[in-house]
Design an enzyme around this catalytic site. Structure first.
Site, PDB file in Angstrom:
ATOM      1  N   CYS A   1      -0.568   4.140   1.960  1.00 46.38           N
ATOM      2  CA  CYS A   1      -0.431   4.079   3.426  1.00 46.38           C
ATOM      3  C   CYS A   1       1.013   4.344   3.848  1.00 46.38           C
ATOM      4  O   CYS A   1       1.252   4.991   4.856  1.00 46.38           O
ATOM      5  CB  CYS A   1      -0.819   2.704   3.966  1.00 46.38           C
ATOM      6  SG  CYS A   1      -2.200   1.932   3.150  1.00 46.38           S
ATOM      7  N   ASP A   2       1.971   3.792   3.095  1.00 55.46           N
ATOM      8  CA  ASP A   2       3.355   3.750   3.582  1.00 55.46           C
ATOM      9  C   ASP A   2       4.336   4.648   2.826  1.00 55.46           C
ATOM     10  O   ASP A   2       5.449   4.877   3.308  1.00 55.46           O
ATOM     11  CB  ASP A   2       3.886   2.308   3.499  1.00 55.46           C
ATOM     12  CG  ASP A   2       3.040   1.352   4.320  1.00 55.46           C
ATOM     13  OD1 ASP A   2       2.471   1.796   5.337  1.00 55.46           O
ATOM     14  OD2 ASP A   2       2.929   0.172   3.948  1.00 55.46           O
TER      15      ASP A   2
ATOM     16  N   CYS B   1       0.834  -1.207   0.000  1.00 50.98           N
ATOM     17  CA  CYS B   1       0.000   0.000   0.000  1.00 50.98           C
ATOM     18  C   CYS B   1       0.866   1.254   0.000  1.00 50.98           C
ATOM     19  O   CYS B   1       1.293   1.728   1.046  1.00 50.98           O
ATOM     20  CB  CYS B   1      -0.938  -0.006   1.212  1.00 50.98           C
ATOM     21  SG  CYS B   1      -2.005   1.444   1.259  1.00 50.98           S
TER      22      CYS B   1
END
Ligand code: FAD
Ligand code: NDP
Length: 316
Positions: free
Chosen positions: A142-143, A139
Site C-alpha cells: 500500500c505504502d 503494508c
C-alpha cells in the site's frame, strides 16, 4: 425492532465471506453480508486488497489482489447476495434468532457465518506512535511507492511469506532492503526463501530484532539487537515495514464463541461448526496454519453448505 430478519448473515468480505455468499445465494438463502468499513484496518475485500499480484489462485495465472476481490464481490451480488458496507459492532448469540448490530441498527438471523479474517500485528516500539505512517507501515504494497521511501535503505521485520513479498516489492523503490529475522531461519515457503536469498537488493539479517525507531519527523534508523549475542547497534534506514503476522478479528464476538489461545475461532474438525449451533466460521479467522486465499474460499464454501444443512433442519 430489528431492521431485517434474515436466514443467513455473513460477516466479513474476504475470499471466505464472498465464497460463502456465492454458494448461499445460489442455494436461495438470500444472504446478507456485512463487508466492513475498514474493520480491523483492512478495506472491504480483505487482506488481498493490500497486495499486488496473486499467482496461486487457481484459474488465474496472475491477477492483482484488488481485482480478484472486485471480481468476487461482483459475483456475490450477481448471484443475489446483498452487501451492507458496515462493520458489525456486536452480536448476541445466546439464542436464535441471533442478533447483530451494525451501523447503529439491529438485525436478526437464524444462522451466521463469521469470516472476519485477521489484521496485521504491530510491535509498539518506542518511536512507533510518533512515526506511524511517517515512515512506518504494516503494508509495503500500500505504502511502499510513496515518494519518501524512494532510493532509501528500508527495513522489513519478519521472516514469513509476507515479509519476503513485502521486501521484494520494496526493492522496486528502495536502494536496499534489510529483512530483520528474529530467529536463525526464515518461516517463508521454500520458493519465497530462494527469492529473498537470491535478490541482489535484499540483505537478510538473522537473529536480529529492532527495539527502537529513530527520527523525529520521519524514520532515520532503528536500534537493533542481535538475539544471540545481545549486542546492540544502529541501522540507518528511511522506512520500517512490519510483516510479523496477524491477529484474528474476533473482538466483536465478546467471548460468545469458543476461541483458541491466540483468539482464533475453534471449529469442529472437518466442518465449519463453532461452539454455538447455527454459527459457522470460515477463512483466516479460524485458520492459523494455512491462511491462503484458496483455503479461505474453500472453508467459505463449506460454511455455506453447513449453514444450508442447518437451516433445512429448522422449521420456519
Ligand atoms: P480477510 O481477507 O482477512 O477478510 C476479512 C474481511 O472482513 C476484511 O475486509 C475485514 O475488514 C472484514 N471484517 C473484519 N471484522 C469485521 C466486522 N466486525 N464486521 C464486518 N466486516 C469485518 N494468500 C494467497 O493465497 N495468495 C497470495 O498471494 C497471498 N498474498 C498475501 C499478501 C499479503 C500482503 C497478505 C497480508 C496476505 C496474503 N495472502 C495470500 C493471504 C490471504 O490474503 C488470506 O489468507 C485471505 O485474504 C483470508 O481471507 P478471509 O476471507 O479469511 O479474510
Ligand atoms: P507468518 O506468521 O507466517 O510469519 C510471521 C513472521 O514474523 C515470522 O517470521 C515470525 O517469526 C515473525 N515475527 C512475529 N512476531 C515477531 C516479533 N514480535 N518480532 C520479530 N519478528 C516477529 O505471517 P505472514 O504474514 O508472513 O504469512 C501469513 C500467511 O499468509 C501464511 O500462511 C503465508 O503463507 C500466507 N502468505 C502467502 C503468500 C504467498 O503465497 N505468496 C504471501 C504472503 C502471505 P518466527 O518465525 O520466529 O515466529
Amino acid at each position: 425492532m430489528p431492521t431485517s430478519s434474515e436466514q443467513l448473515i455473513i460477516i466479513g468480505s474476504g475470499p471466505a465471506g464472498h465464497t460463502a455468499a456465492i454458494y448461499a445465494a445460489r442455494a436461495n438463502l438470500k444472504p446478507l453480508m456485512f463487508e466492513g468499513m475498514f474493520a480491523g484496518g483492512v478495506a472491504a475485500g480483505g487482506q488481498l486488497t493490500t497486495t499486488t499480484e496473486v499467482e496461486n489462485f487457481p484459474g488465474f495465472m496472475s491477477i492483482s489482489g484488488p481485482e480478484l476481490m472486485r471480481n468476487m464481490r461482483d459475483q456475490s451480488t450477481h448471484c443475489g447476495a446483498r452487501i451492507v458496507t458496515e462493520t458489525v459492532e456486536k452480536v448476541d448469540l445466546s439464542k436464535r434468532p441471533f442478533k447483530i448490530w451494525a451501523g447503529g441498527k439491529e438485525y436478526e438471523a437464524q444462522s451466521l457465518i463469521a469470516a472476519t479474517g485477521a489484521t496485521a500485528k504491530r510491535m509498539n516500539l518506542p518511536g512507533e506512535e510518533r512515526l506511524w505512517q511517517k515512515g512506518i507501515s504494516a503494508c509495503a504494497v500500500c505504502d511502499g511507492a510513496l515518494p519518501f521511501f524512494r532510493n532509501k535503505d528500508l527495513v522489513v521485520v519478519g521472516g514469513g511469506d509476507s515479509a519476503v513479498e513485502e521486501a521484494a516489492h520494496l526493492t522496486k523503490f528502495a536502494s536496499k532492503v534489510f529483512m530483520l529475522v528474529r530467529k536463525g531461519v526464515l518461516r517463508a515457503s521454500q520458493v519465497m526463501q530462494e527469492r529473498a536469498k537470491n535478490h541482489p537488493k535484499i540483505e537478510i539479517m538473522f537473529n536480529t530484532v529492532p527495539f527502537e525507531v529513530l527520527g523525529e519527523q520521519s524514520v532515520s534508523g532503528l536500534k537493533i539487537r542481535d538475539t544471540v549475542s545481545n549486542q546492540e547497534s544502529t541501522l540507518n534506514a528511511g522506512g520500517l515495514f512490519y510483516a510479523i503476522g496477524h491477529v484474528p478479528n474476533t473482538a466483536f464476538l465478546d467471548g460468545q464463541l469458543e476461541l483458541d489461545g491466540p483468539g482464533y475461532i475453534k471449529t469442529k474438525p472437518g466442518t465449519t461448526k463453532t461452539s454455538v449451533d447455527g454459527v459457522f466460521a470460515a477463512g483466516d479467522v479460524q485458520d492459523k496454519i494455512y491462511r491462503q486465499a484458496v483455503t479461505s474460499a474453500g472453508t467459505g464454501c463449506m460454511a455455506a453448505l453447513d449453514a444450508e444443512r442447518f437451516l433445512s433442519r429448522l422449521s420456519f
